[in-house]
Design a protein around this motif. Sequence first.
Motif, PDB file in Angstrom:
ATOM      1  N   ALA A  86      52.467  37.955  34.035  1.00  0.00           N
ATOM      2  CA  ALA A  86      51.174  38.309  33.450  1.00  0.00           C
ATOM      3  C   ALA A  86      50.752  39.741  33.777  1.00  0.00           C
ATOM      4  CB  ALA A  86      50.107  37.329  33.924  1.00  0.00           C
ATOM      5  N   ARG A  87      51.169  40.267  34.908  1.00  0.00           N
ATOM      6  CA  ARG A  87      50.729  41.596  35.335  1.00  0.00           C
ATOM      7  C   ARG A  87      51.540  42.725  34.692  1.00  0.00           C
ATOM      8  NH1 ARG A  87      47.358  41.873  39.596  1.00  0.00           N
ATOM      9  NH2 ARG A  87      48.097  43.992  40.055  1.00  0.00           N
ATOM     10  N   VAL A  88      52.636  42.373  34.041  1.00  0.00           N
ATOM     11  CA  VAL A  88      53.475  43.396  33.422  1.00  0.00           C
ATOM     12  C   VAL A  88      52.910  43.760  32.057  1.00  0.00           C
ATOM     13  CG1 VAL A  88      55.772  43.940  32.549  1.00  0.00           C
ATOM     14  CG2 VAL A  88      55.522  42.595  34.641  1.00  0.00           C
ATOM     15  N   THR A  89      52.694  45.054  31.836  1.00  0.00           N
ATOM     16  CA  THR A  89      52.259  45.552  30.535  1.00  0.00           C
ATOM     17  C   THR A  89      53.374  46.402  29.934  1.00  0.00           C
ATOM     18  OG1 THR A  89      51.291  47.586  31.444  1.00  0.00           O
ATOM     19  CG2 THR A  89      49.877  45.621  31.361  1.00  0.00           C
ATOM     20  N   ALA A  90      53.220  46.725  28.679  1.00  0.00           N
ATOM     21  CA  ALA A  90      54.245  47.533  28.012  1.00  0.00           C
ATOM     22  C   ALA A  90      54.398  48.888  28.691  1.00  0.00           C
ATOM     23  CB  ALA A  90      53.893  47.716  26.540  1.00  0.00           C
ATOM     24  N   GLU A 128      57.640  44.824  23.991  1.00  0.00           N
ATOM     25  CA  GLU A 128      56.868  44.132  22.960  1.00  0.00           C
ATOM     26  C   GLU A 128      56.324  42.808  23.483  1.00  0.00           C
ATOM     27  OE1 GLU A 128      58.511  43.837  18.974  1.00  0.00           O
ATOM     28  OE2 GLU A 128      59.878  45.496  19.425  1.00  0.00           O
ATOM     29  N   ALA A 129      57.152  42.086  24.214  1.00  0.00           N
ATOM     30  CA  ALA A 129      56.710  40.799  24.757  1.00  0.00           C
ATOM     31  C   ALA A 129      55.575  40.979  25.750  1.00  0.00           C
ATOM     32  CB  ALA A 129      57.888  40.095  25.430  1.00  0.00           C
ATOM     33  N   ALA A 130      55.629  42.044  26.548  1.00  0.00           N
ATOM     34  CA  ALA A 130      54.557  42.315  27.502  1.00  0.00           C
ATOM     35  C   ALA A 130      53.246  42.594  26.775  1.00  0.00           C
ATOM     36  CB  ALA A 130      54.935  43.496  28.389  1.00  0.00           C
ATOM     37  N   ALA A 131      53.330  43.351  25.676  1.00  0.00           N
ATOM     38  CA  ALA A 131      52.125  43.626  24.887  1.00  0.00           C
ATOM     39  C   ALA A 131      51.600  42.357  24.226  1.00  0.00           C
ATOM     40  CB  ALA A 131      52.418  44.693  23.843  1.00  0.00           C
ATOM     41  N   GLU A 132      52.498  41.514  23.725  1.00  0.00           N
ATOM     42  CA  GLU A 132      52.083  40.260  23.095  1.00  0.00           C
ATOM     43  C   GLU A 132      51.420  39.323  24.095  1.00  0.00           C
ATOM     44  OE1 GLU A 132      55.725  38.882  21.486  1.00  0.00           O
ATOM     45  OE2 GLU A 132      55.545  39.998  19.601  1.00  0.00           O
ATOM     46  N   THR A 133      51.868  39.350  25.341  1.00  0.00           N
ATOM     47  CA  THR A 133      51.263  38.498  26.362  1.00  0.00           C
ATOM     48  C   THR A 133      49.785  38.812  26.534  1.00  0.00           C
ATOM     49  OG1 THR A 133      53.373  38.325  27.538  1.00  0.00           O
ATOM     50  CG2 THR A 133      51.384  37.815  28.789  1.00  0.00           C
ATOM     51  N   HIS A 134      49.416  40.077  26.408  1.00  0.00           N
ATOM     52  CA  HIS A 134      48.023  40.491  26.624  1.00  0.00           C
ATOM     53  C   HIS A 134      47.207  40.567  25.336  1.00  0.00           C
ATOM     54  CE1 HIS A 134      48.563  41.590  30.898  1.00  0.00           C
ATOM     55  NE2 HIS A 134      49.776  41.950  30.524  1.00  0.00           N
ATOM     56  N   HIS A 135      47.878  40.768  24.187  1.00  0.00           N
ATOM     57  CA  HIS A 135      47.130  41.017  22.955  1.00  0.00           C
ATOM     58  C   HIS A 135      47.477  40.062  21.820  1.00  0.00           C
ATOM     59  CE1 HIS A 135      45.727  44.720  24.797  1.00  0.00           C
ATOM     60  NE2 HIS A 135      46.984  45.059  25.041  1.00  0.00           N
ATOM     61  N   GLY A 136      48.379  39.134  22.041  1.00  0.00           N
ATOM     62  CA  GLY A 136      48.772  38.237  20.963  1.00  0.00           C
ATOM     63  C   GLY A 136      49.712  38.927  19.987  1.00  0.00           C
TER      64      GLY A 136
END
Length: 237
Positions: A86-90, A128-136
């Motif tokens: 959860a803490r990983v962002t793009a 991309e997956a990291a961004a999707e985790t936070h923004h759908g």
Amino acid sequence: MLVLLGIAVLVAGFLLRFNPLPVILTAALVTGVAGGLSLTETLAAFGKAFNDNRYISIVWLVLPVIGLLERSGLQEQARALIAKMARVTAGRLLLAYFVARQVTAALGQTKLGGHPQMVRPLVAPMAEAAAETHHGDLPDATRFRIRAHAAAADNIALFFGEDIFIAIASILLIKGFLEQNGIILQPLELSVWAIPTAVVALLVHGTRLLLLDRRIAREVRIDEGPGGIVEVTEARP
């Protein structure tokens, strides 16, 4: 000037989005024939180069392996792994890759990364997956921007990191040029001057990657739709 026809073939092939491998092969054949070689002599030149540089065969082994891994779900597994963090962002993920790529390049390991073996099958899908985790779900424009940043992180880290290694071709080229003009320097004396530039590149591009998360958040607005459904739309300026 006829030998430049090979470049025209390359440009036309890429514009028409043909498979790159046959396009490059055709361009090489056109260049050879335009340069005065027969088709047989051109193919013989290919064979001689392949025989003199046997390490080229590694490329023909690596690319099919990567293709098989992707077909077996490599990108999906990479996405699933990142989705659990959860803490990983793009931006943070690409910054970590940037640092790793630059450090390994500075140690002379320039082949540990790269677009076909790392960016396309692993780094870009994970970002991309990291961004999707936070923004759908993401708009296409945002997906393309993340992929572009993934490719840029690899390019910039390699470009500014490899010159720190004393046995890299660019350092040896500079050393040879200076010696021809009476200036005698050791490779280490040249490579140390690449360190400040690499540090600045890390600071500048690292800041850009951290700001990427904010840009993604601005581009993607998450609203609570009817019935609790999450809708993702592109933010208007």
